[in-house]
Design a protein around this motif. Structure first.
Motif, PDB file in Angstrom:
ATOM      1  N   ALA A 106       1.606  -0.352  -0.479  1.00 59.50           N
ATOM      2  CA  ALA A 106       1.531  -0.475   0.978  1.00 59.50           C
ATOM      3  C   ALA A 106       1.308  -1.926   1.397  1.00 59.50           C
ATOM      4  CB  ALA A 106       0.405   0.404   1.520  1.00 59.50           C
ATOM      5  N   ASP A 114       0.443   2.604   6.862  1.00 63.18           N
ATOM      6  CA  ASP A 114       0.357   2.966   5.445  1.00 63.18           C
ATOM      7  C   ASP A 114      -0.753   2.182   4.761  1.00 63.18           C
ATOM      8  OD1 ASP A 114       2.426   4.714   5.754  1.00 63.18           O
ATOM      9  OD2 ASP A 114       3.958   3.394   4.878  1.00 63.18           O
ATOM     10  N   SER A 118      -3.955   4.108   3.113  1.00 65.46           N
ATOM     11  CA  SER A 118      -4.217   3.942   1.681  1.00 65.46           C
ATOM     12  C   SER A 118      -5.545   3.235   1.443  1.00 65.46           C
ATOM     13  CB  SER A 118      -3.077   3.142   1.029  1.00 65.46           C
ATOM     14  OG  SER A 118      -1.845   3.812   1.145  1.00 65.46           O
TER      15      SER A 118
END
Length: 625
Positions: A106, A114, A118
């Motif tokens: 990411a 993202d 994450s």
């Protein structure tokens, strides 16, 4: 690292009391001051807020690219560290658990959503009471990820500056209207904003000022003087032989000592002070031999000795021992077969008696003082328990800091005042209330402690029913499920990112619960802000024990929402039912028994029960005996 004759001696007992105190949970403020939010502090905070609001600049927000680069470097460092482990399988197991690949990928993409998702997932895996999470490579990665999330939050400098300025003005208005004893809502809002301000890297003066005003201790632990005296106070009743020589006269006899040893607390800040005293009467019966003459004597003496022990986390230090003695002796008989010799001996004894008594008194004083010093010295011969060292790994795993602690004592109790908070957290501006009853031990907890301790671990986390049951089991209260013919699927809840735990101690009641943003059970899901709480009130049992009784119903509220759909209303009833099993109907009803394995003899196997519970002004007080 992995994923997965002396037992009754009063001075030996004193040693155990000292050790017990050292194991008890550091800025001190006397409770008598009844500190609150003063008008001067209020004005100072508002002035600081409005000044700093005018100093916000876009270039001081966290730099997103630097933050992403730092996280990438910390991930590489973790991988190198784990792969260099002596046990390659163990290192690989850690990498499998951390699952850093999605975050690395990411960071190379253009999708900040993202990256944030994450990063949050990895952060959750980096916080928990798992042995090994305290490793420096992991704590550095966690800190770097937290800075990355802050940089994402403030990535639009112009917009962030405008919003931060509005929040500061809202904060100033809130503080102007705040009561002297801030409400739970005010304290929670202030705590959340301090965390945000700390992340922004702006308005450092505001953060420092708020932490100063809201910086009083939020936990206090007490050991009552009566408990210390129960362990230390002892009668003295013993005899010992007399073997001495004074002015050429050899003395043989027996001394009988009766008295008592007592312990009393002295007012002190920085260390708890215990004054140990010996007061005793000594009666003697002896025979003096000087050539062919025997002198039968009796005596009565009063002896005393005192010494002050100073106790804190560094151990036990002792002031010099001080002893006094006074002696009255009487010659009851002079024995010799010749009357003339007896007459001469009586005259000689009368001449020497004052000097002999002075020598005897001084020797008795020295002997008592040396013996008392030696016995009390045993109380400081223990290995000092390093509290910070013991708790540091767990605190690091949970993203907490070692709380500040200060030892002290009053005429009535030994205490440890503690302030638990991180740099982005506050404690309280309200001093702890006085405890109105006698006790063996007591604890006072301020509302901020619960959120400061549990917030970093639970904020934003998804927890399922099994995890909640495990947590309750670890705390000593397994959930006892009510029997039901209809087996329902387990539930899960997303905790709120701000103030995930509700803990309020006000007006004689304790309100406890959770704040969530989603509740799901099976295929049903409710995604709205929610508060699930239970209210407990103190009550007394017929035996005189204090317990907490829950109000009949668990409360489920949806702040900001006036109406729910039919399906949502049905899920609300489910939430209420499931948390009715989580929140027990009563608390503190069980006795607290000190395990037999505890090395401290004075408290081993003892049983304690709460006999006083008080809840006011944000403080919960529990006293036991």
């Amino acid at each position: 690292m992995g994923l997965q004759q002396l037992s009754s001696h009063p001075f030996i007992l004193l040693r155990t009391v000292c050790f017990a105190a050292l194991l008890g949970a550091q800025a001190y403020f006397p409770s008598e001051s009844a500190a609150q939010l003063s008008d001067s502090d209020r004005a100072r905070l508002v002035s600081q807020i409005r000044y700093d609001a005018s100093q916000i600049t876009e270039d001081r927000f966290p730099d997103l690219e630097l933050a992403k680069q730092d996280v990438t470097e910390k991930i590489d460092a973790v991988r190198k560290f784990m792969l260099a482990q002596r046990s390659q399988s163990n290192g690989q197991a850690w990498l499998d658990y951390l699952d850093l690949a999605p975050l690395s990928e990411a960071l190379q993409s253009d999708s900040l959503s993202d990256v944030a998702r994450s990063a949050i997932d990895v952060r959750f895996r980096l916080i928990g009471n798992i042995e090994g999470l305290e490793m420096s490579s992991l704590t550095r990665l966690r800190s770097s990820i937290e800075k990355l999330l802050a940089a994402i939050r403030f990535r639009d400098g112009e917009k962030a500056a405008e919003q931060l300025g509005k929040q500061l003005e809202s904060l100033a208005e809130r503080i102007e209207a705040m009561d002297q004893i801030p409400s739970a809502e005010d304290a929670a809002a202030l705590s959340a904003l301090v965390s945000l301000l700390e992340e922004s890297q702006q308005v450092r003066g505001v953060v420092a000022s708020i932490r100063e005003v809201f910086g009083r201790p939020n936990v206090a632990i007490f050991v009552g003087e009566s408990a210390i005296q129960q362990a230390v106070n002892r009668d003295v009743n013993r005899s010992r032989p007399i073997r001495d020589c004074i002015l050429g006269t050899r003395i043989i006899g027996e001394a009988y000592t009766t008295g008592f040893v007592t312990a009393n607390l002295l007012p002190s800040i920085g260390a708890a002070r215990i004054q140990v005293s010996l007061n005793a009467d000594v009666s003697t019966r002896s025979t003096g031999y000087n050539g062919p003459v025997k002198l039968r004597t009796t005596g009565n003496a009063q002896v005393s000795a005192t010494r002050t022990l100073n106790i804190n986390e560094s151990g036990v230090t002792m002031d010099p021992a001080f002893a006094t003695a006074s002696l009255n002796t009487e010659i009851t008989a002079i024995e010799h077969k010749l009357k003339l010799v007896r007459r001469i001996a009586r005259k000689k004894a009368a001449e020497q008696k004052p000097k002999a008594d002075r020598i005897a008194v001084e020797r008795m004083r020295q002997q008592v003082g040396e013996e008392f010093a030696q016995q009390t010295r045993e109380a400081s011969g223990m290995e000092t328990p390093n509290i910070s060292q013991k708790i540091a790994p767990t605190l690091n795993r949970l993203s907490l800091v070692d709380p500040a602690r200060l030892w002290g004592s009053t005429d009535d109790a030994l205490f440890v005042d503690t302030t638990l908070r991180r740099n982005d957290q506050i404690s309280t501006t309200v001093s702890r209330p006085p405890i109105s009853v006698a006790y063996d031990a007591a604890i006072q907890i301020q509302e901020s402690v619960v959120d400061n301790a549990l917030g970093p671990f639970l904020a934003g986390r998804t927890v399922n029913e099994a995890m909640i049951n495990d947590l309750l089991a670890e705390s000593g209260r397994p959930v006892e499920k009510k029997e039901s013919e209809d087996a329902e699927p387990p539930f899960e809840i997303d905790f709120a990112r701000l103030q995930p735990i509700v803990f309020e101690a006000r007006d004689g009641a304790i309100r406890f619960g959770v704040r969530g943003t989603r509740f799901a059970q099976g295929e049903r899901e409710l995604k709205v802000p929610m508060e699930i709480t239970a209210t407990y009130r103190p009550a007394m049992t017929p035996e005189g024990h204090a317990i907490l009784i829950r109000d009949a119903d668990v409360n489920v509220d949806f702040p900001g929402r006036k109406r729910l759909s039919v399906s949502q209303a049905g899920l609300k009833r489910t939430i209420q039912k499931r948390f009715d099993e989580v929140f027990p109907e009563s608390l503190l009803q069980r006795e607290i028994e000190v395990p037999q394995t505890v090395e401290i003899e004075a408290i081993r196997g003892r049983q304690y029960r709460a006999h006083h519970i008080d809840s006011r002004d944000g403080w919960l007080t529990i006293a036991v005996h």
